[in-house]
Design a protein around this motif. Structure first.
Motif, PDB file in Angstrom:
ATOM      1  N   PHE A 121       0.842  -1.188   0.000  1.00  0.00           N
ATOM      2  CA  PHE A 121       0.000   0.000   0.000  1.00  0.00           C
ATOM      3  C   PHE A 121       0.878   1.239   0.000  1.00  0.00           C
ATOM      4  O   PHE A 121       2.008   1.218   0.500  1.00  0.00           O
ATOM      5  CB  PHE A 121      -0.913   0.018   1.234  1.00  0.00           C
ATOM      6  CG  PHE A 121      -1.989  -1.028   1.205  1.00  0.00           C
ATOM      7  CD1 PHE A 121      -3.107  -0.864   0.396  1.00  0.00           C
ATOM      8  CD2 PHE A 121      -1.889  -2.169   1.974  1.00  0.00           C
ATOM      9  CE1 PHE A 121      -4.108  -1.825   0.364  1.00  0.00           C
ATOM     10  CE2 PHE A 121      -2.879  -3.135   1.947  1.00  0.00           C
ATOM     11  CZ  PHE A 121      -3.987  -2.962   1.140  1.00  0.00           C
ATOM     12  N   ALA A 122       0.340   2.325  -0.522  1.00  0.00           N
ATOM     13  CA  ALA A 122       1.053   3.606  -0.508  1.00  0.00           C
ATOM     14  C   ALA A 122       1.373   3.979   0.936  1.00  0.00           C
ATOM     15  O   ALA A 122       0.608   3.659   1.865  1.00  0.00           O
ATOM     16  CB  ALA A 122       0.187   4.688  -1.152  1.00  0.00           C
ATOM     17  N   ASP A 123       2.498   4.629   1.136  1.00  0.00           N
ATOM     18  CA  ASP A 123       2.919   5.127   2.450  1.00  0.00           C
ATOM     19  C   ASP A 123       3.167   4.014   3.473  1.00  0.00           C
ATOM     20  O   ASP A 123       2.997   4.228   4.674  1.00  0.00           O
ATOM     21  CB  ASP A 123       1.909   6.141   3.010  1.00  0.00           C
ATOM     22  CG  ASP A 123       1.733   7.336   2.083  1.00  0.00           C
ATOM     23  OD1 ASP A 123       2.744   7.774   1.483  1.00  0.00           O
ATOM     24  OD2 ASP A 123       0.593   7.821   1.941  1.00  0.00           O
ATOM     25  N   THR A 124       3.524   2.829   2.994  1.00  0.00           N
ATOM     26  CA  THR A 124       3.921   1.749   3.902  1.00  0.00           C
ATOM     27  C   THR A 124       5.315   1.289   3.498  1.00  0.00           C
ATOM     28  O   THR A 124       5.770   1.545   2.383  1.00  0.00           O
ATOM     29  CB  THR A 124       2.970   0.531   3.832  1.00  0.00           C
ATOM     30  OG1 THR A 124       3.031  -0.045   2.521  1.00  0.00           O
ATOM     31  CG2 THR A 124       1.534   0.910   4.184  1.00  0.00           C
ATOM     32  N   HIS A 125       5.964   0.581   4.413  1.00  0.00           N
ATOM     33  CA  HIS A 125       7.240  -0.054   4.088  1.00  0.00           C
ATOM     34  C   HIS A 125       6.941  -1.443   3.543  1.00  0.00           C
ATOM     35  O   HIS A 125       5.917  -2.049   3.872  1.00  0.00           O
ATOM     36  CB  HIS A 125       8.127  -0.149   5.324  1.00  0.00           C
ATOM     37  CG  HIS A 125       8.542   1.183   5.883  1.00  0.00           C
ATOM     38  ND1 HIS A 125       8.676   2.308   5.132  1.00  0.00           N
ATOM     39  CD2 HIS A 125       8.858   1.549   7.150  1.00  0.00           C
ATOM     40  CE1 HIS A 125       9.057   3.317   5.884  1.00  0.00           C
ATOM     41  NE2 HIS A 125       9.156   2.889   7.124  1.00  0.00           N
ATOM     42  N   LYS A 126       7.857  -1.940   2.747  1.00  0.00           N
ATOM     43  CA  LYS A 126       7.659  -3.225   2.058  1.00  0.00           C
ATOM     44  C   LYS A 126       7.184  -4.343   2.992  1.00  0.00           C
ATOM     45  O   LYS A 126       6.289  -5.095   2.652  1.00  0.00           O
ATOM     46  CB  LYS A 126       8.960  -3.628   1.353  1.00  0.00           C
ATOM     47  CG  LYS A 126       8.857  -4.926   0.580  1.00  0.00           C
ATOM     48  CD  LYS A 126      10.131  -5.190  -0.185  1.00  0.00           C
ATOM     49  CE  LYS A 126      10.159  -6.514  -0.864  1.00  0.00           C
ATOM     50  NZ  LYS A 126       9.215  -6.715  -1.927  1.00  0.00           N
ATOM     51  N   ASN A 127       7.766  -4.451   4.173  1.00  0.00           N
ATOM     52  CA  ASN A 127       7.427  -5.567   5.057  1.00  0.00           C
ATOM     53  C   ASN A 127       6.402  -5.231   6.140  1.00  0.00           C
ATOM     54  O   ASN A 127       6.204  -6.022   7.061  1.00  0.00           O
ATOM     55  CB  ASN A 127       8.700  -6.143   5.677  1.00  0.00           C
ATOM     56  CG  ASN A 127       9.525  -6.876   4.637  1.00  0.00           C
ATOM     57  OD1 ASN A 127       8.981  -7.559   3.776  1.00  0.00           O
ATOM     58  ND2 ASN A 127      10.829  -6.702   4.690  1.00  0.00           N
ATOM     59  N   ASP A 128       5.741  -4.078   6.035  1.00  0.00           N
ATOM     60  CA  ASP A 128       4.674  -3.771   6.991  1.00  0.00           C
ATOM     61  C   ASP A 128       3.580  -4.832   6.864  1.00  0.00           C
ATOM     62  O   ASP A 128       3.163  -5.183   5.753  1.00  0.00           O
ATOM     63  CB  ASP A 128       4.087  -2.382   6.738  1.00  0.00           C
ATOM     64  CG  ASP A 128       5.013  -1.255   7.180  1.00  0.00           C
ATOM     65  OD1 ASP A 128       6.035  -1.536   7.847  1.00  0.00           O
ATOM     66  OD2 ASP A 128       4.706  -0.085   6.852  1.00  0.00           O
TER      67      ASP A 128
END
Length: 186
Positions: A121-128
């Protein structure tokens, strides 16, 4: 080069396992169980290895779904393991998918939802962990009937809360439990 029927069967089996364990098992989509139990999900594995070939297959499947009896086929998972493995490329293709709906004059009748092994999702880090709500074993375009979505939302008064509930579920579960849940048994 075509993928063998055995490979297709394995791709579908892995996708069904993900659907049963994660999507239905964790109740990430409260609408999925009914169509799964009724056998109304069409699983299509595409051998496309270019975005152009995938677009052609997508258009075929959109038309197929539009023409099919909803009691027989309510939704389609178009799984494409050989193209758009890069999430950014996949994400850009979603605009092409929406344009295909318009070209076929099916916007308002059908919609395309997105799942990908590297969904972000936009505004997340890859592994969130919240990204895992839309992570599937293979890049997948989910073709849905607007009428079915509307009926499901009417039947589930808290539909607007699903995304937040899913994030809470996955945060409670954590990465290790997610990985264990989706382990492929040999």
């Amino acid at each position: 080069m075509s993928t063998s029927a055995t490979d297709h069967a394995a791709v579908v089996a892995n996708t069904v396992a993900w659907l049963e364990k994660a999507v239905i098992g964790l109740n990430l989509c409260p609408f999925a169980k009914a169509v799964h139990v009724k056998g109304q999900i069409r699983y299509v594995v595409s051998d496309a290895d270019t975005p152009e070939a995938l677009l052609e297959k997508l258009m075929e499947e959109l038309q197929y779904l539009a023409d099919a009896d909803p009691e027989q086929v309510d939704t389609t998972l178009l799984i494409h393991p050989r193209v758009l493995a890069d999430f950014e490329d996949y994400n850009e293709f979603l605009d092409v998918a929406d344009a295909a709906l318009e070209d076929l004059q099916l916007d308002g009748e059908l919609q395309v939802a997105s799942f990908h092994p590297d969904y972000q999702f936009a505004d997340t880090h890859k592994n969130d962990i919240e990204n895992y709500t839309n992570r599937s074993p293979y890049p997948t375009l989910h073709l849905l009937r607007e009428d079915s979505v509307e009926r499901a939302v009417e039947a589930f008064p808290e539909a607007a809360d699903i995304f937040e509930k899913n994030i809470a579920t996955l945060r409670a579960l954590g990465h290790d439990a997610w990985d264990k849940l989706l382990e492929v048994k040999g």
